[in-house]
Scaffold this motif. Sequence first.
Motif, PDB file in Angstrom:
ATOM      1  N   SER A   1      -5.393   5.138   4.942  1.00  0.00           N
ATOM      2  CA  SER A   1      -5.428   3.670   4.542  1.00  0.00           C
ATOM      3  C   SER A   1      -5.303   2.665   6.048  1.00  0.00           C
ATOM      4  O   SER A   1      -5.637   1.719   6.158  1.00  0.00           O
TER       5      SER A   1
ATOM      6  N   ILE B   1       0.910  -1.326  -0.088  1.00  0.00           N
ATOM      7  CA  ILE B   1      -0.049  -0.027   0.033  1.00  0.00           C
ATOM      8  C   ILE B   1       0.985   0.990   0.118  1.00  0.00           C
ATOM      9  O   ILE B   1       0.748   2.118  -0.858  1.00  0.00           O
TER      10      ILE B   1
ATOM     11  N   LEU C   1      -6.237  -0.168  -4.861  1.00  0.00           N
ATOM     12  CA  LEU C   1      -6.036   0.112  -3.535  1.00  0.00           C
ATOM     13  C   LEU C   1      -6.949  -0.686  -2.479  1.00  0.00           C
ATOM     14  O   LEU C   1      -6.760  -1.205  -1.499  1.00  0.00           O
TER      15      LEU C   1
ATOM     16  N   ARG D   1      -8.367   2.790   7.710  1.00  0.00           N
ATOM     17  CA  ARG D   1      -9.473   2.024   7.345  1.00  0.00           C
ATOM     18  C   ARG D   1      -9.311   0.169   7.669  1.00  0.00           C
ATOM     19  O   ARG D   1     -10.095  -0.168   7.738  1.00  0.00           O
TER      20      ARG D   1
ATOM     21  N   ILE E   1      -6.275  -3.066   0.586  1.00  0.00           N
ATOM     22  CA  ILE E   1      -6.541  -2.983   1.869  1.00  0.00           C
ATOM     23  C   ILE E   1      -6.933  -4.116   2.508  1.00  0.00           C
ATOM     24  O   ILE E   1      -6.776  -4.830   3.424  1.00  0.00           O
TER      25      ILE E   1
ATOM     26  N   GLU F   1      -7.058   8.721  -4.338  1.00  0.00           N
ATOM     27  CA  GLU F   1      -7.343   7.363  -3.880  1.00  0.00           C
ATOM     28  C   GLU F   1      -7.957   6.470  -4.880  1.00  0.00           C
ATOM     29  O   GLU F   1      -7.642   5.449  -5.313  1.00  0.00           O
TER      30      GLU F   1
END
Length: 406
Positions: A268, A248, A373, A271, A377, A367
């Motif tokens: 991130s 990431i 992405l 999240r 995650i 993003e």
Amino acid sequence: MNPDMILIRFGEFTMKGKNRDRFDKRMVEQVRRSLRSFVRAEITRTYGRIYITLNGEPYEEIAVKLKDIFGIATFSPIRKVANDLEAIRSAALEVMQALPSQPATFKVSTKRVEKQFPHDTQEMNHLVGGHVLRETPGLKVNVREPEVELRVEIQPEGTYVFSSVVQAAGGFPYGTNGKAMLLLSGGIDSPVAGYLAMRQGLEIEAVHFHSYPFTSDKAKEKVIDLVRRLSHYSGVPIKLHLVSFTDIQSALAQSGQDPLIITLMRRSMLRIAERIAEQVGAFGLVSGDSLGQVASQTLGSMNVIGRSAQLPLLRPLITMDKNEIIRIARQIDTFETSILPFEDCCTLFVPKSPSTNPNLAIVEQTEQAIAGLEDMITEAVSSVEVMRITPEVRSAVETAGEDSWF
Ligand code: ATP
Ligand code: MG
């Protein structure tokens, strides 16, 4: 000379009505767990208080442990004698003589719960005070502002005589206010934030983001050590979730938005932390942010970062300055570990001029433009390494000292 008993007083949570029984029970559990090596000590609970009967177990060593238990407001070493005037008088004198330094003034405060006792409180104040005065040259009574208040509590089961009131950690018993996920870096601030959250009764699990192989095993050991130090205060194991952030971080670094990179990384992290929190039933996130400390901790940055998560984001250090935070870090014994010089994932890609006022729309667009992405995650969440960190066994003898207990 060792006291006979210790009287433990709880903090503010004694006010909380029907929750009280739960708090009281948890408190007793914590005390029992913390004192389990003192096998002769007997622990009893009465309404709003705990008594420890020492039966010869060493007061100083036990006091060191009690000071670190969340939910204990204060405690007092006490002499317990029969409900007999002469016994009470000599105990009172012993308590005064055991003070670390002799005061110039004192007063006696009697509380008579046992109404059968032949003297009322006023009489007792005089009878006991007079005896102490006769035996202690130079000592005077000062009813308004005594240096020492000698307390005599006449209960049905006996009389408690004590003078000192020792401050303990305060707060709520560990885990009585729900669970939160602590974002733990290897820095000075987040362990302190974790400690303060725990002291307020939150059970915590910790999440740490690493960029192995760019960050080393040493950095990982450092975080494990910090959790171990925190677990000294929970008294029970703390779970540590180790998340690989390498992919990431590389993807974010390639976005071409250098000044926004810290903002993007923090979003991130939040999240991922939030998803793990939801899996383990944690209803909040805790971070070590302190207003204005670095670019990512301006109000503007916190606004944009905070919007990436729905769970409440608790920031126990938000209004503290660095010196206050360092003082607590030293006191809770995390400081020396925190200043070990191992790379944190965020220090790897620090931009020259991080934005102090990031634009939410640009951040969101950036993003969206990063391919995959969301999948990264999800992948990071599903591949966490979970460790259960247990408290280290510490010798109370090393920290105990003073001869006098009053
Ligand atoms: P700290 O001393 O806790 O590292 P800091 O003042 O250095 O804080 P930052 O490094 O900007 O500030 O981090 C702010 C907060 O973000 C940290 O207090 C922590 O809660 C979280 N955080 C930062 N890096 C990590 C990481 N690698 N893993 C988990 N949480 C992190
Ligand atoms: Mg840091």
